[in-house]
Write a protein that holds these residues in place. Structure first.
Motif, mmCIF file in Angstrom:
data_model
loop_
_atom_site.group_PDB
_atom_site.id
_atom_site.type_symbol
_atom_site.label_atom_id
_atom_site.label_comp_id
_atom_site.label_asym_id
_atom_site.label_seq_id
_atom_site.Cartn_x
_atom_site.Cartn_y
_atom_site.Cartn_z
ATOM 1 N N THR A 191 0.838 -1.202 0.000
ATOM 2 C CA THR A 191 0.000 0.000 0.000
ATOM 3 C C THR A 191 0.874 1.254 0.000
ATOM 4 O O THR A 191 0.602 2.222 -0.722
ATOM 5 C CB THR A 191 -0.935 0.015 1.225
ATOM 6 N N ILE A 192 1.935 1.243 0.804
ATOM 7 C CA ILE A 192 2.849 2.387 0.854
ATOM 8 C C ILE A 192 3.631 2.505 -0.451
ATOM 9 O O ILE A 192 3.872 3.613 -0.956
ATOM 10 C CB ILE A 192 3.791 2.277 2.065
ATOM 11 N N GLU A 193 4.035 1.361 -1.026
ATOM 12 C CA GLU A 193 4.747 1.401 -2.311
ATOM 13 C C GLU A 193 3.876 2.024 -3.404
ATOM 14 O O GLU A 193 4.354 2.828 -4.218
ATOM 15 C CB GLU A 193 5.186 -0.006 -2.709
ATOM 16 N N LYS A 194 2.603 1.659 -3.438
ATOM 17 C CA LYS A 194 1.688 2.252 -4.423
ATOM 18 C C LYS A 194 1.541 3.756 -4.182
ATOM 19 O O LYS A 194 1.469 4.542 -5.136
ATOM 20 C CB LYS A 194 0.328 1.560 -4.355
ATOM 21 N N LEU A 195 1.480 4.137 -2.907
ATOM 22 C CA LEU A 195 1.360 5.551 -2.554
ATOM 23 C C LEU A 195 2.546 6.349 -3.097
ATOM 24 O O LEU A 195 2.374 7.377 -3.766
ATOM 25 C CB LEU A 195 1.270 5.703 -1.036
ATOM 26 N N ILE A 196 3.768 5.906 -2.803
ATOM 27 C CA ILE A 196 4.939 6.694 -3.199
ATOM 28 C C ILE A 196 5.171 6.637 -4.707
ATOM 29 O O ILE A 196 5.685 7.598 -5.291
ATOM 30 C CB ILE A 196 6.203 6.271 -2.412
ATOM 31 N N ASP A 197 4.771 5.525 -5.339
ATOM 32 C CA ASP A 197 4.846 5.480 -6.806
ATOM 33 C C ASP A 197 3.920 6.536 -7.404
ATOM 34 O O ASP A 197 4.286 7.242 -8.355
ATOM 35 C CB ASP A 197 4.446 4.096 -7.321
ATOM 36 N N ARG A 198 2.736 6.644 -6.855
ATOM 37 C CA ARG A 198 1.758 7.617 -7.346
ATOM 38 C C ARG A 198 2.232 9.047 -7.078
ATOM 39 O O ARG A 198 2.155 9.915 -7.946
ATOM 40 C CB ARG A 198 0.407 7.368 -6.678
ATOM 41 N N ARG A 199 2.756 9.283 -5.890
ATOM 42 C CA ARG A 199 3.265 10.614 -5.544
ATOM 43 C C ARG A 199 4.435 11.011 -6.447
ATOM 44 O O ARG A 199 4.589 12.178 -6.816
ATOM 45 C CB ARG A 199 3.709 10.636 -4.086
ATOM 46 N N ASN A 200 5.247 10.033 -6.804
ATOM 47 C CA ASN A 200 6.443 10.359 -7.584
ATOM 48 C C ASN A 200 6.136 10.663 -9.042
ATOM 49 O O ASN A 200 6.970 11.236 -9.743
ATOM 50 C CB ASN A 200 7.476 9.230 -7.491
ATOM 51 N N LEU A 201 4.960 10.298 -9.497
ATOM 52 C CA LEU A 201 4.548 10.709 -10.838
ATOM 53 C C LEU A 201 4.478 12.231 -10.920
ATOM 54 O O LEU A 201 4.718 12.830 -11.968
ATOM 55 C CB LEU A 201 3.181 10.098 -11.180
ATOM 56 N N ASP A 202 4.155 12.848 -9.780
ATOM 57 C CA ASP A 202 4.056 14.303 -9.705
ATOM 58 C C ASP A 202 5.385 14.944 -9.296
ATOM 59 O O ASP A 202 5.829 15.923 -9.907
ATOM 60 C CB ASP A 202 2.958 14.685 -8.708
#
Length: 598
Positions: free
Chosen positions: A257-268
């Motif tokens: 869940t945290i990995e998905k979060l930071i992957d999504r944040r890093n797109l920005d």
């Protein structure tokens, strides 16, 4: 009378002849049994190699395991030519080989360079290997294989042989939990002529000795007509002992869940990397250690840098997140008074040829406000009261400049300046996080002291191992808590970090019903030619508690390239808030309803 004597002699002669015949028969039999004869060997050895142990998450997902890979081979001298075509058809059915594989087998059989010991197929799984073993027994009984004389002059029948070829390491969670989990490499076990795995990085390396198999299974004895070993008092049997199973504190659900979060944040944010760690404050258990720089251990690719665990192997100047430790040192040495006011020079201060400017400009601040509003000028004034030795010794108390004790290999110590060579300007910038190098995991463990009543607890990923039918708890053996700060000192610093959230630079993290504290940090990245003007590391370290649970959380954003995202308040802080929300959603934290109502 004469007739009777004649009959007696005849009977004696007959008895003598019969006795001589049986004696001759006995001697012939004895000679035949003791002489070297060309009969098939009746002894058989059977080996099953032990496997490397599993790695299992807190929520019981096996994320790393091993399997046996087999090859099927036949000694062509044993093959009955009249039944060879039928053998190949049966082999195709039992092995699951496709047409291309069977065509390759037939092509190699026609080659003049083939050896007697002919490899039919490699990389068989255990299911098809067991099918072929059963087929071999049936064909042996049906006379598909013939005896031959080997190079030692012994007669034997080898037939179809299915042997272990290698140990395959499988990572079911693909890139999740990397680089923490690490990876293995294949080496040849010369004793058994089998390819085995040894740990190279991460948990696979740190716990390699435990995960390695201990003893292969061996059964030796006489074989029956079907080629099966007869177990009796004369047979030899060794039990297979696999490597230990390693159970870790990390939950795969929380981790992913945290990995998905930071992957999504890093797109920005478009950062080089985002690192997040969640630590159970009292025990030191690492519940999650996530990075956006991940890889599949079974297919690692060409970028070798991604194999390194930045949380422990990347040392950097951390900026303002260092301030609480300098501040605590001054408090501990009575260089600050609780009600003291610090001169902050209106938010501007001349330091050598540079001018230091505070974001929150003020003529003076209370000691708490220096941390709450992250005043560099206030920290310079506090650092002036400490000697070089006091300031460096204060940092060493929090384990800066040494390994945290986490159970991962290749951990870096970071760097602290030599107090004997520390000039005034260097001591000044040290007070707000420049001039020293630390690692993510050092900061996480150090901040944990404020949320653990003043105790330093080494961070731990491994929870327990299972071997020989019993569990051994790793935390009980390895986690040695040590008080490095008084309970009152930890409480005071905790209150100040809470004020950072409620009044200062961390307001975005405020969550009613939880106790949250922490500190932002933004630091320029140093290169050979000096500090860059457009590359920064942004971080936030702090804690989130409810009535029953306490967690220390760290976020590092390495070189975010989105405009203005280098400020920790714009990058690391929102991720910290997202992690707190995840802990709430997975019932690791619970809101205080009464506090929400107020």
């Amino acid at each position: 009378m004469q007739e009777n004597n004649k009959n007696r002699k005849t009977k004696v002669a007959f008895a003598f002849c019969m006795a001589s015949f049986f004696m001759l028969l006995f001697l012939s039999s004895a000679f035949f049994l003791t002489s070297k004869r060309h009969i098939p060997n009746t002894e058989k050895d059977q080996y099953t190699t032990a496997l490397r142990g599993n790695i299992i998450t807190k929520d019981n997902f096996t994320i790393s395991t091993s399997r046996q890979v087999y090859r099927a081979e036949i000694d062509l001298r044993s093959m009955n030519p009249e039944k060879f075509e039928l053998f190949l058809k049966l082999f195709e059915i039992y092995s699951g080989a496709d047409k291309a594989q069977m065509q390759d087998i037939k092509k190699r059989l026609k080659s003049k360079k083939k050896n007697y010991n002919f490899i039919l197929i490699q990389n068989l799984d255990s299911k098809h290997a067991s099918y072929l073993k059963e087929l071999s027994k049936k064909l042996y009984v049906q006379g598909f294989f013939k005896a031959f004389t080997n190079s030692n002059g012994k007669v034997e029948t080898r037939g179809l042989n299915v042997v272990e070829h290698k140990e395959d390491r499988i990572y079911m969670s693909l890139d999740s939990l990397t680089p923490t989990i690490g990876y293995t490499r294949v080496v040849l076990d010369e004793q058994n002529n089998i390819l085995k795995n040894i740990g190279v990085k991460g948990l696979e390396k740190y716990y390699d000795e435990c995960l390695m198999p201990l003893q292969d299974e061996k059964i030796q004895g006489l074989k029956d007509i079907g080629g099966n070993i007869i177990l009796n008092l004369d047979s030899v049997e060794k039990k297979r002992i696999d490597g230990c199973d390693l159970y870790i504190n990390i939950s795969l659900k929380l981790q992913k869940t945290i990995e998905k979060l930071i992957d999504r944040r890093n797109l920005d944010l478009k950062a080089n990397e985002i690192v997040v760690g969640v630590m159970e404050s009292k025990s030191g258990k690492i519940l999650a250690l996530a990075s956006t720089r991940r890889y599949n251990p079974a297919n690692r690719g060409e970028d070798l840098s991604v194999l390194n665990a930045s949380a422990i192997e990347y040392s950097y100047e951390a900026g303002s997140v260092i301030k609480p430790f300098i501040f605590t040192t001054a408090l501990r040495l009575d260089k600050l008074k609780p009600d003291e006011i610090i001169n902050t020079h209106g938010g501007k201060y001349k330091l050598g040829r540079y001018t230091i400017t505070d974001t929150h400009k003020s003529d003076k601040m209370s000691i708490e406000e220096v941390i709450t509003y992250s005043s560099n000028i206030g920290m310079i004034e506090i650092a002036k009261r400490l000697s070089n030795l006091e300031i460096i010794s204060g940092l060493k108390i929090f384990r800066f400049g040494e390994k945290s004790g986490i159970d991962l290999p290749y951990e870096q110590k970071g760097e602290l300046p030599n107090p004997n060579r520390l000039r005034e300007i260097e001591k000044a910038v040290l007070s707000y996080g420049y001039g020293l190098k630390t690692t993510f995991i050092q900061l996480l463990a150090a901040y944990n002291v404020f949320n653990n009543n003043g105790y330093y607890t080494p961070p731990r990923i491994g929870d327990k191992i299972y071997q020989n039918g019993r569990f051994i708890m790793l935390n009980e053996e390895n986690a040695k808590q040590e008080r490095i700060l008084s309970a009152s000192g930890a409480k005071k610093m905790q209150e100040i970090l809470i004020a950072v959230i409620e009044k200062g630079t961390g307001k975005k993290v405020l969550t009613q019903g939880l106790t949250i504290g922490g500190k932002t940090g933004t630091a320029r990245i140093a290169e050979r030619q000096g500090y860059t003007s457009n590359r920064y590391n942004a971080s936030f370290f702090g804690f989130a508690n409810d009535k029953n649970n306490a967690y220390t959380i760290g976020v590092l954003v390495r070189n975010p390239t989105k405009p203005y995202s280098y400020y920790a308040a714009q990058s690391a802080l929102p991720i910290f808030k997202d992690v707190v929300d995840i802990l709430l959603s997975q019932d690791l934290l619970k809101l205080d309803i009464n506090a929400t109502v107020q």
